[in-house]
Enzyme design. Structure first.
Site, PDB file in Angstrom:
ATOM      1  N   ASP A 101     -11.018  12.390  -1.797  1.00 37.45           N
ATOM      2  CA  ASP A 101     -11.603  11.202  -2.411  1.00 37.45           C
ATOM      3  C   ASP A 101     -13.060  11.006  -2.005  1.00 37.45           C
ATOM      4  O   ASP A 101     -13.487  11.429  -0.924  1.00 37.45           O
ATOM      5  CB  ASP A 101     -10.810   9.962  -2.013  1.00 37.45           C
ATOM      6  N   ILE A 102     -13.790  10.303  -2.845  1.00 39.06           N
ATOM      7  CA  ILE A 102     -15.218  10.077  -2.617  1.00 39.06           C
ATOM      8  C   ILE A 102     -15.474   9.366  -1.289  1.00 39.06           C
ATOM      9  O   ILE A 102     -16.483   9.623  -0.618  1.00 39.06           O
ATOM     10  CB  ILE A 102     -15.827   9.276  -3.795  1.00 39.06           C
TER      11      ILE A 102
END
Length: 224
Positions: A101-102
């Site tokens: 995930d970012i």
């Protein structure tokens, strides 16, 4: 030995031998007692395939750029390599083998080798992924037990997870699957909020001393 797509290319390019004879027709039938080998050209082509280990910082996405955020693949440059002897592979042939995930950090894999991609993200992959997770909220044994084998996401029961309380607000979580934002969503179900998440291992390959934003090639002696 190779992915199905790579096998098709090898056959079409005349790089596959059956009992020492080139067979370049897709779908040709081969008996169980016949020997299939790759030519030196095919083996040389495989040697050019690369698998990159990157320590992804926050605010980079795993795949294509989105919402103004750059792909972590853009960090694979000569200036960011941690091992000076490593050749810098062309980003053109690389693809992420799994996502991170970012707002998560740590180990992510980019590869041009279909065998590695299949091992890590294939439908039947059982490669473990280990995370260090910092959470906010009350921690107790009931919540830990629910995280281990009591949750579902998107209407599907999750595989059992290994979850250990290390100290303070820190957990170690080991999963064998990778649903979208899985750890954060699991924690939300037991009233915990993830404040920091680092992936430190994929299979037998550890993040180790790889610095944030740096990359290195998977060594010949390393296997996931």
């Amino acid at each position: 030995l190779c992915s199905r797509r790579e096998a098709d290319r090898f056959i079409a390019d005349g790089l596959v031998l059956v009992d020492g004879e080139v067979v370049d027709t897709l779908g040709a039938k081969v008996g169980e007692d016949q020997e299939i080998t790759l030519t030196e050209g095919a083996l040389a082509r495989q040697a050019e395939l690369a698998t990159v280990l990157l320590n992804k910082p926050m605010n980079y996405v795993s795949g294509l750029p989105e919402d103004g955020h750059e792909s972590a693949m853009m960090l694979i440059t000569p200036d960011n390599r941690q091992v000076p002897a490593d050749r810098t592979p062309s980003r053109r042939g690389l693809a992420p083998a799994g996502r991170l995930d970012i707002d998560s950090m740590g180990l992510i894999v980019f590869t041009s080798d279909g065998r590695v991609a299949r091992e890590l993200v294939g439908a039947h992959s059982e490669v473990e992924k280990e995370y260090l997770v910092w959470v906010r909220g009350e921690l107790n044994e009931a919540k830990l037990e629910a995280l281990r084998h009591g949750l579902s996401l998107d209407g599907k029961k999750l595989r059992p997870a290994r979850v250990d309380h290390l100290k303070g607000s820190q957990l170690r979580m080991v999963l064998q699957e990778g649903r979208k934002r899985q750890i954060r969503r699991m924690c939300e179900q037991v009233d915990l909020k993830v404040s920091r998440l680092i992936r430190v291992r994929i299979g037998r390959v550890k993040l180790g001393n790889l610095e944030p934003g740096k990359w290195r090639l998977l060594r010949q002696d390393e296997k996931f």
